[in-house]
Design a protein around this motif. Structure first.
Motif, PDB file in Angstrom:
ATOM      1  N   GLY A 116       0.768  -1.384   0.010  1.00  0.00           N
ATOM      2  CA  GLY A 116      -0.058  -0.014   0.054  1.00  0.00           C
ATOM      3  C   GLY A 116       0.681   1.155  -0.038  1.00  0.00           C
ATOM      4  N   LEU A 117       1.973   1.328   0.661  1.00  0.00           N
ATOM      5  CA  LEU A 117       2.915   2.367   0.805  1.00  0.00           C
ATOM      6  C   LEU A 117       3.392   2.598  -0.547  1.00  0.00           C
ATOM      7  CD1 LEU A 117       4.641   1.928   4.299  1.00  0.00           C
ATOM      8  CD2 LEU A 117       2.915   3.686   3.707  1.00  0.00           C
ATOM      9  N   LEU A 118       3.928   1.707  -1.337  1.00  0.00           N
ATOM     10  CA  LEU A 118       4.571   1.784  -2.683  1.00  0.00           C
ATOM     11  C   LEU A 118       3.415   1.951  -3.700  1.00  0.00           C
ATOM     12  CD1 LEU A 118       6.982   1.081  -4.323  1.00  0.00           C
ATOM     13  CD2 LEU A 118       6.058  -1.267  -4.629  1.00  0.00           C
ATOM     14  N   PHE A 177      -9.030   4.354   3.199  1.00  0.00           N
ATOM     15  CA  PHE A 177      -9.195   2.922   3.102  1.00  0.00           C
ATOM     16  C   PHE A 177      -7.694   2.158   3.296  1.00  0.00           C
ATOM     17  CE2 PHE A 177      -9.149  -1.372   0.248  1.00  0.00           C
ATOM     18  CZ  PHE A 177     -10.121  -1.865   1.154  1.00  0.00           C
ATOM     19  N   PHE A 178      -6.578   2.639   2.801  1.00  0.00           N
ATOM     20  CA  PHE A 178      -5.604   2.121   3.131  1.00  0.00           C
ATOM     21  C   PHE A 178      -5.009   2.296   4.643  1.00  0.00           C
ATOM     22  CE2 PHE A 178      -0.834   3.241   3.927  1.00  0.00           C
ATOM     23  CZ  PHE A 178      -0.233   1.952   3.709  1.00  0.00           C
ATOM     24  N   SER A 179      -5.468   3.356   5.180  1.00  0.00           N
ATOM     25  CA  SER A 179      -5.139   3.958   6.433  1.00  0.00           C
ATOM     26  C   SER A 179      -5.839   2.826   7.513  1.00  0.00           C
ATOM     27  CB  SER A 179      -5.654   5.391   6.787  1.00  0.00           C
ATOM     28  OG  SER A 179      -5.368   5.553   8.232  1.00  0.00           O
ATOM     29  N   GLN A 180      -6.915   2.438   7.218  1.00  0.00           N
ATOM     30  CA  GLN A 180      -7.660   1.450   8.083  1.00  0.00           C
ATOM     31  C   GLN A 180      -7.096   0.222   7.761  1.00  0.00           C
ATOM     32  OE1 GLN A 180     -10.083   1.913  10.346  1.00  0.00           O
ATOM     33  NE2 GLN A 180      -9.934   4.111   9.711  1.00  0.00           N
ATOM     34  N   SER A 181      -6.953  -0.202   6.437  1.00  0.00           N
ATOM     35  CA  SER A 181      -6.116  -1.615   6.417  1.00  0.00           C
ATOM     36  C   SER A 181      -4.790  -1.689   7.029  1.00  0.00           C
ATOM     37  CB  SER A 181      -5.882  -1.732   4.775  1.00  0.00           C
ATOM     38  OG  SER A 181      -7.082  -1.604   4.174  1.00  0.00           O
ATOM     39  N   ALA A 182      -4.005  -0.770   6.763  1.00  0.00           N
ATOM     40  CA  ALA A 182      -2.640  -0.550   7.428  1.00  0.00           C
ATOM     41  C   ALA A 182      -2.746  -0.763   8.977  1.00  0.00           C
ATOM     42  CB  ALA A 182      -2.000   0.791   6.941  1.00  0.00           C
ATOM     43  N   LEU A 222      -0.817  10.433  10.692  1.00  0.00           N
ATOM     44  CA  LEU A 222      -1.120  10.345   9.235  1.00  0.00           C
ATOM     45  C   LEU A 222      -2.490  10.218   9.129  1.00  0.00           C
ATOM     46  CD1 LEU A 222      -0.677  10.041   6.333  1.00  0.00           C
ATOM     47  CD2 LEU A 222      -0.576   7.502   6.710  1.00  0.00           C
ATOM     48  N   ARG A 223      -3.517   9.586  10.205  1.00  0.00           N
ATOM     49  CA  ARG A 223      -4.856   9.562  10.238  1.00  0.00           C
ATOM     50  C   ARG A 223      -5.461  10.982  10.665  1.00  0.00           C
ATOM     51  NH1 ARG A 223      -3.654   4.375  11.377  1.00  0.00           N
ATOM     52  NH2 ARG A 223      -3.482   4.720  13.655  1.00  0.00           N
ATOM     53  N   TYR A 224      -4.838  11.570  11.366  1.00  0.00           N
ATOM     54  CA  TYR A 224      -5.037  12.810  12.041  1.00  0.00           C
ATOM     55  C   TYR A 224      -4.869  13.848  10.919  1.00  0.00           C
ATOM     56  CZ  TYR A 224      -4.682  17.535  14.300  1.00  0.00           C
ATOM     57  OH  TYR A 224      -5.112  18.964  14.745  1.00  0.00           O
ATOM     58  N   LYS A 225      -3.682  13.782  10.126  1.00  0.00           N
ATOM     59  CA  LYS A 225      -3.659  14.839   8.996  1.00  0.00           C
ATOM     60  C   LYS A 225      -4.706  14.433   7.842  1.00  0.00           C
ATOM     61  CE  LYS A 225       0.225  16.617  10.870  1.00  0.00           C
ATOM     62  NZ  LYS A 225       0.120  18.335  11.098  1.00  0.00           N
TER      63      LYS A 225
END
Length: 275
Positions: free
Chosen positions: A140-142, A161-166, A217-220
């Motif tokens: 996901g990061l890549l 979506f990635f944030s939750q998955s991560a 990151l989630r806050y930003k």
């Protein structure tokens, strides 16, 4: 690194919809990752085989490759990495089956395969979940870094979506890693005496740091501060590469070197001479 990034890239390509104009770049990156995976799989496999051989005869090579868990895992990993060039990115279900198989093969070529019966089965399952969770996070990061500049709107939609998955992946990494360690280490003090234990503690510290930056990151994301998000993702990716580097070292270290009462079983556990 090659294994986790390649499988993670393929996973995200199957579970998240790509725009048509993104597909050429996706395929190109997938091909590059597959080349890296094939080269490193053959390279590491060859080094492992040379280390396990005593007389280096054709008979002994055949015996290890077909009669030991490590050997079968090596053969399967090489064949699957080669097969990926011909079958991937055609059908999503085939992509997911390929990811499942190659991560399973990898799980059998490591410390998880050193035990017997129920413990061995549990450690293999933990290893698979650990690898899959790492793949989701790293891939996901890549994905974000690859498309950040040219597909910003797409990535804006992808990030929540990635944030939750991560977050789920990191929790699974922490839980499976902790359980994995408790299975292998009879006493936690061993972590302070062996090099692999010290590296593991460094890895844990870095993973906790990832949790911190993930929360930021989630806050930003909620505040929609794109400049900060880009820097945080790059920093997260850098931490991920360092963690994978440490894991790569630990994976092929002799865990029994500093624990004398395990030394007698070390070679048999490493080879795991079971078909």
């Amino acid at each position: 690194m090659a294994l986790v990034l390649t499988t993670g890239w393929i996973v995200w390509g199957t579970i998240y919809s790509l725009k048509e104009e993104m597909k050429p770049t996706f395929r190109q990156r997938a091909f590059q990752l597959q080349i890296a995976l094939f080269i490193t799989t053959v390279g590491v496999g060859s080094l492992q085989l040379l280390e396990l051989l005593d007389r280096r005869t054709l008979t002994e090579v055949s015996s290890i490759l077909t009669g030991t868990t490590v050997g079968i895992s090596l053969v399967a990993s090489v064949l699957l990495s080669l097969l990926g060039f011909f079958i991937l990115l055609r059908y999503k279900w085939i992509d997911l089956v390929w990811v499942f198989l190659i991560l399973t093969a990898k799980s059998f070529n490591g410390h998880a395969a050193a035990f017997e019966s129920e413990i061995r089965s549990m450690s293999l399952e933990l290893a698979f979940i650990h690898l899959l969770s790492a793949a989701v996070w790293a891939g996901g990061l890549l994905y974000i870094l690859t498309y950040w500049k040219k597909q910003k709107e797409h990535i804006r939609q992808f990030l929540p979506f990635f944030s939750q998955s991560a977050l789920i992946s990191m929790v699974m990494l922490f839980l499976t890693g902790s359980a994995y360690t408790l299975i292998f280490v009879p006493e936690l003090e061993y972590l302070l005496h062996a090099l692999w234990g010290k590296l593991l503690l460094v890895k844990v510290a870095l993973v906790l740091l990832v949790f911190v930056f993930g929360a930021i990151l989630r806050y930003k994301l909620k505040k929609k501060k794109e400049g900060s998000i880009s820097r945080l993702v790059k920093f997260d990716f850098s931490l991920m590469m360092i963690i994978l580097g440490i894991v790569g070292v630990i994976t092929y270290m002799n865990l029994f070197r500093k624990t004398s009462h395990w030394n007698g079983k070390a070679r048999n556990k490493t080879l795991n001479l079971q078909p």
